[in-house]
Design an enzyme around this catalytic site. Structure first.
Site, PDB file in Angstrom:
ATOM      1  CD  GLU A   1     -18.383  49.292 -72.310  1.00  0.00           C
ATOM      2  OE1 GLU A   1     -18.013  49.956 -72.303  1.00  0.00           O
ATOM      3  OE2 GLU A   1     -18.538  48.160 -71.239  1.00  0.00           O
TER       4      GLU A   1
ATOM      5  NE  ARG B   1     -16.883  66.845 -76.462  1.00  0.00           N
ATOM      6  CZ  ARG B   1     -16.482  66.659 -77.484  1.00  0.00           C
ATOM      7  NH1 ARG B   1     -16.613  67.724 -78.608  1.00  0.00           N
ATOM      8  NH2 ARG B   1     -15.366  65.950 -78.089  1.00  0.00           N
TER       9      ARG B   1
ATOM     10  CE1 TYR C   1     -12.638  66.047 -72.413  1.00  0.00           C
ATOM     11  CE2 TYR C   1     -14.330  66.001 -73.840  1.00  0.00           C
ATOM     12  CZ  TYR C   1     -13.503  65.453 -72.866  1.00  0.00           C
ATOM     13  OH  TYR C   1     -14.394  64.558 -71.714  1.00  0.00           O
TER      14      TYR C   1
ATOM     15  N   GLY D   1     -16.534  54.041 -78.344  1.00  0.00           N
ATOM     16  CA  GLY D   1     -15.039  54.639 -78.698  1.00  0.00           C
ATOM     17  C   GLY D   1     -14.970  55.321 -80.048  1.00  0.00           C
TER      18      GLY D   1
ATOM     19  CB  CYS E   1     -17.118  85.297 -64.395  1.00  0.00           C
ATOM     20  SG  CYS E   1     -18.414  86.618 -64.225  1.00  0.00           S
TER      21      CYS E   1
ATOM     22  CE1 TYR F   1     -18.681  60.589 -72.653  1.00  0.00           C
ATOM     23  CE2 TYR F   1     -18.973  60.362 -75.310  1.00  0.00           C
ATOM     24  CZ  TYR F   1     -18.591  59.973 -74.133  1.00  0.00           C
ATOM     25  OH  TYR F   1     -18.525  58.450 -73.862  1.00  0.00           O
TER      26      TYR F   1
ATOM     27  N   GLY G   1     -21.206  55.235 -77.551  1.00  0.00           N
ATOM     28  CA  GLY G   1     -22.002  56.248 -76.778  1.00  0.00           C
ATOM     29  C   GLY G   1     -22.115  57.353 -77.840  1.00  0.00           C
TER      30      GLY G   1
HETATM   31  C1  LIG Z   1     -17.109  55.832 -72.143  1.00  0.00           C
HETATM   32  C2  LIG Z   1     -17.524  55.004 -72.269  1.00  0.00           C
HETATM   33  C3  LIG Z   1     -17.651  54.633 -73.538  1.00  0.00           C
HETATM   34  C4  LIG Z   1     -17.792  55.087 -74.281  1.00  0.00           C
HETATM   35  O1  LIG Z   1     -17.191  55.860 -75.198  1.00  0.00           O
HETATM   36  P1  LIG Z   1     -17.727  56.135 -76.927  1.00  0.00           P
HETATM   37  O2  LIG Z   1     -16.423  56.802 -76.900  1.00  0.00           O
HETATM   38  O3  LIG Z   1     -19.359  57.506 -75.953  1.00  0.00           O
HETATM   39  O4  LIG Z   1     -18.128  55.234 -77.303  1.00  0.00           O
HETATM   40  C5  LIG Z   1     -17.365  52.884 -73.476  1.00  0.00           C
HETATM   41  N1  LIG Z   1     -17.238  52.105 -72.134  1.00  0.00           N
HETATM   42  C6  LIG Z   1     -16.375  53.336 -71.379  1.00  0.00           C
HETATM   43  C7  LIG Z   1     -16.368  51.490 -70.163  1.00  0.00           C
HETATM   44  C8  LIG Z   1     -16.820  54.107 -70.972  1.00  0.00           C
HETATM   45  O5  LIG Z   1     -16.251  54.744 -69.813  1.00  0.00           O
END
Ligand SMILES: *Cc1c(COP(=O)(O)O)cnc(C)c1O
Length: 414
Positions: free
Chosen positions: A273, A312, A316, A239, A342, A371, A275
């Site tokens: 986790e 994106r 968003y 996150g 379109c 993403y 990303g």
């Molecule tokens: C999407 C997601 C992440 C990664 O989130 P980022 O904002 O890209 O770091 C980690 N854990 C879970 C469960 C997710 O759904």
């Protein structure tokens, strides 16, 4: 810090000119920088070096096999949210004992596949999923290591579509039900509760919501310990945000220090986790301007990339910095950068103050490593763009451009 920088009057991807890459591979085109991916991964992973931890790259933000392989070579694990991501992670050579499986709607066949692979753990998001997983595991004579994904009800202060840790969100299990569900899990033959998990949202620009969530998880850890349930893993999710425009998110080292301090004395392995923070600014999308169209109200630049390639902005209202690959220094004006699809919602930028653009020019859309291609579709029957990985002065196609056959193939001869 990323390795897409302007030098000698044009944009480079590491040691290669972006214009040359665009001419060689065509547009639209995704370009990732291997050095940036590695730098971001190492910055994140090393922020937790003082505590036992496992960094599981969140495959959903960029699941290209070669990107996953790059992280595998660093010893990373992967966070998956589907059977498809499990398939890709294993194909990339990720060690199953470093795979965690998140997601609110896992299906039986996906649980079976993950059990067969013997992944590290399942992050269970509901009581029903708990029963389903137990059933699947018992049928196979296996034990599934699990954590419960807790919804800690903290406001991550991000875009509502990507905040996941509020009581009103679909994710996780409420704090006040957690103990009962852990007790239930303890009684199930097919399950071994080993962890507590949460993931409160994406593009977070402050550490404090993550620390608030951690406090609640620590309390739960203590409460479980008191009733004889010993947890060994704590998964705090991903996150951490990145700079798209003017956001000023904390450096991973700040998060690392805060979490490390907070977990002093806890005999836990921390699972992370991340990303977006790793891949987001390690990629750009390159597009070519086709036409310039002036109306009374707007200056449209029609480019060859569209919302199917990068959704994106449409989804968003997300901001992506856009710049000329070879700046021409024309006067600034307000531009709408739009694609050929379109839909009025098909734009990459609206009312963006930037130098005037002429047809045939290349534009770089920054922060497109996460993403982006992962969310691309074939809408309007547009083949998805290729991905190229640049490493120093070498470039390698790591996903070819889709062909018309890729569009029609699955519909033929049936
Ligand atoms: C999407 C997601 C992440 C990664 O989130 P980022 O904002 O890209 O770091 C980690 N854990 C879970 C469960 C997710 O759904």
């Amino acid at each position: 810090m990323h390795y897409f920088q302007e030098k000698d009057g044009e944009l480079w991807a590491e040691d290669l000119k972006v214009k040359d890459l665009a001419e060689k591979h065509g547009t639209p085109l995704y370009i990732y920088s291997a050095s940036t991916l590695l730098r971001h991964y190492q910055a994140y992973d090393s922020a937790f070096k003082d505590i036992p931890h496992l960094t599981c790259f969140s495959a959903k933000c960029n699941s290209n096999l070669s990107v996953l392989e790059l992280f595998k070579n660093q010893g990373a694990g992967v966070d998956i949210v589907s059977g498809g991501e499990l398939y890709k992670a294993l194909k990339a050579g990720i060690d199953p004992s470093k795979i965690v499986f998140s997601g609110v709607g896992k299906q039986e066949f996906e649980l079976e596949q993950a059990l067969d692979a013997d992944i590290l753990m399942f992050n269970v998001e509901s009581r029903q999923e708990l029963h389903q997983l137990n059933h699947v595991a018992e049928n196979k004579g296996k034990t599934a290591r699990i954590s419960l994904r807790i919804n800690p009800d903290v406001d991550p202060q991000t875009h509502p579509y990507i905040s996941t840790g509020l009581q009103k969100n679909k994710f996780g299990i409420n704090m006040d039900q957690a103990i009962d569900i852990y007790k239930e899990a303890m009684q199930m033959k097919g399950l071994e509760p080993i962890g507590i998990d949460c993931h409160i949202g994406s593009q977070l620009t402050k550490v404090s919501p993550i620390l608030d969530a951690l406090e609640r998880l620590k309390q739960l850890y203590q409460d479980l310990k008191e009733i004889g349930i010993n947890i060994s893993h704590l998964d705090i999710g991903g996150g951490l945000g990145i700079t798209y425009e003017e956001e000023d998110p904390p450096h991973p080292s700040e998060l690392g220090k805060a979490l490390t301090d907070s977990l002093q004395g806890y005999p836990l392995t921390l699972i992370l986790e991340p990303g977006r923070v790793i891949a987001g600014n390690a990629g750009i999308m390159v597009t070519k301007s086709l036409f310039v169209k002036q109306t009374e109200l707007k200056n449209f630049v029609v480019v060859d990339a569209a919302m199917n390639d990068l959704i994106r902005p449409s989804l968003y209202g997300a901001y992506h910095r856009i710049a000329e690959v070879v700046p021409q220094g024309r006067d600034e004006r307000k531009l709408d950068i739009v694609g050929p699809i379109c839909e009025t919602g098909d734009f990459l930028a609206q009312d963006r103050k930037m130098p005037g653009i002429e047809p045939g020019e290349y534009l770089a859309v920054f922060s497109s490593g996460a993403y982006s291609l992962a969310m691309a579709s074939q809408y309007n029957s547009r083949p998805r763009p290729p991905e190229v990985l640049v490493d120093g002065s070498t470039d390698r196609v790591i996903r070819r451009r889709e062909t018309y056959h890729d569009l029609a193939g699955p519909e033929e001869n049936i």
